[in-house]
Scaffold this active site. Sequence first.
Site, PDB file in Angstrom:
ATOM      1  N   HIS A  65      17.873 -27.332  11.699  1.00  0.00           N
ATOM      2  CA  HIS A  65      17.155 -28.282  11.036  1.00  0.00           C
ATOM      3  C   HIS A  65      15.889 -28.867  11.766  1.00  0.00           C
ATOM      4  O   HIS A  65      14.654 -29.024  11.273  1.00  0.00           O
ATOM      5  CB  HIS A  65      18.109 -29.484  10.790  1.00  0.00           C
ATOM      6  CG  HIS A  65      17.415 -30.600  10.144  1.00  0.00           C
ATOM      7  ND1 HIS A  65      17.121 -30.268   8.354  1.00  0.00           N
ATOM      8  CD2 HIS A  65      16.805 -31.682  10.269  1.00  0.00           C
ATOM      9  CE1 HIS A  65      16.535 -31.342   8.060  1.00  0.00           C
ATOM     10  NE2 HIS A  65      16.288 -32.468   9.017  1.00  0.00           N
ATOM     11  N   ASP A 117      12.362 -31.580   6.469  1.00  0.00           N
ATOM     12  CA  ASP A 117      12.894 -32.684   6.329  1.00  0.00           C
ATOM     13  C   ASP A 117      12.117 -33.543   5.359  1.00  0.00           C
ATOM     14  O   ASP A 117      11.561 -33.139   4.354  1.00  0.00           O
ATOM     15  CB  ASP A 117      13.518 -33.375   7.530  1.00  0.00           C
ATOM     16  CG  ASP A 117      14.346 -34.604   7.232  1.00  0.00           C
ATOM     17  OD1 ASP A 117      15.703 -34.230   7.402  1.00  0.00           O
ATOM     18  OD2 ASP A 117      13.874 -35.627   7.285  1.00  0.00           O
ATOM     19  N   TYR A 144      15.182 -43.853   3.136  1.00  0.00           N
ATOM     20  CA  TYR A 144      16.058 -43.272   2.142  1.00  0.00           C
ATOM     21  C   TYR A 144      16.349 -44.100   0.962  1.00  0.00           C
ATOM     22  O   TYR A 144      16.199 -43.411  -0.185  1.00  0.00           O
ATOM     23  CB  TYR A 144      17.517 -43.106   2.869  1.00  0.00           C
ATOM     24  CG  TYR A 144      17.333 -41.735   3.935  1.00  0.00           C
ATOM     25  CD1 TYR A 144      17.923 -40.617   3.463  1.00  0.00           C
ATOM     26  CD2 TYR A 144      16.968 -41.932   5.267  1.00  0.00           C
ATOM     27  CE1 TYR A 144      17.823 -39.421   4.357  1.00  0.00           C
ATOM     28  CE2 TYR A 144      16.673 -40.832   5.932  1.00  0.00           C
ATOM     29  CZ  TYR A 144      17.436 -39.679   5.482  1.00  0.00           C
ATOM     30  OH  TYR A 144      17.210 -38.589   6.557  1.00  0.00           O
TER      31      TYR A 144
END
Length: 463
Positions: free
Chosen positions: A439, A233, A382
């Site tokens: 993930h 990630d 983000y």
Amino acid sequence: FQPINNLWDALRLPFLTQSRSVAAGGILACMVHKRRQVKTIPLGEGWWGAGQKSLSKDDNIYSFRVETSDKDIEDLYERIDRTRYTDPLEDSGFHYGFNSTYLKKVVSYWRHEFDWKKQVEMLNKYPHFKTKIEGLDVHFIHVRPPHRENQKVLPLMLVHGWPGCFYEFYKIIPLLTENQDGVAFEIICPSIPGYGFSEAPHKQGFDSLSAARIFLTLMERLGFSQFYLQGGDWGSLITTNMAQMKPQCVKGLHLNMFLSRRGFKVLLGLMFGRYLPFLVGLTWEDVRRLFPYFEKNVWEILRETGYLHIQATKPDTAGCGVNDSPVGLAAYILEKFSTWTDLENRALEDGGLERKFNLDELLTVIMIYWTSGSIVSSMRFYKENTKRNFDNRVDQKTGIFVPTGLAAFPNELMHCPQAWAQIRYKNIYSYTFMSRGGHFAAFEEPKLLADDILQFVKKVEKP
């Protein structure tokens, strides 16, 4: 963490429209990338603390313990007790998000059975520290392996992503610190600034390059001149940036999530890979994971990345709710632990959450975010990384030349074949099709990931 603009490029790619790196312009774009490529990224400097940059410098490392007051727990319980639920649609599973019928079960366990004090003791079983870097108190755990004769000890930094934290490595740490054929790892596991117990940046602009520079400073402060890195990630991007900034310090880079630059080679793979995979450098396993391309790599990504658009545009707005409501926070985060572990979990009323995890583990993640009040600052990461065209960032024009190991887990959100990864990662020592897992690799399949890290490091260390 794929930027929003990449989603639209992915939509356009198969139709050969005139995007930045496809069709006739694709070859030219690749040539330009090669000419402009630099070997390292300048380190630069930053100051993310409150107010003006301090003239004094504190390089000390301080011990830290996870602690929560009884007052904080009382406040948590009061907020939980005031939660207002909305009934789910019939037979909707997790397709609309976290199913509130199952959410009530999770919250009931949280309120009446979950023992946070016991989990705090567990978290403190490893040594925690903080140190001031670029104006921020950076949290990390540092675990040394037991002393043994004839054992090679190699420093390894593990970097998490969102909505993870340092805790997701607690299962893999004992596997990495034990002696395996004469090799053991000394683990350094930091919290990204703005996540968990690392102080949040007070100024705009803190992106993966800034985090990479801070973590390089941390390793230098700990006395390591050479070390290994591992990440998934955001951790994948941060550790990649570290390898681009100081390749002479990074003995090896191991990733369980990785993306390639777009280009002519990717275009050919999409055009012919499904039917003639070996002609374009793909394997039949690549074909199985990639195709049908639109369904797996466009529509599924669009279905699962609404959070990304919110966090990359107005994180503070959405953050108000999840920072104020513990149940809202749990639903927001744990929905990712459901779908990102296996997209098939969306069809289940309980989201398949307890197939790979137990509620104590999941609620520990939530409590780290809740007690540290870090959900909004973690969401801002983000925004900071997608403020400008991702392709124009210096790290997208810089190759990665350090020895690299790639672990491709079958339930990862996006699959990147080795042939495509080589466009960006120039020195791949190992590429493994992992047999299971998604993930959150270290949290889901710690033994598989530990074994793959070890086999990669052995190849690098081989005389």
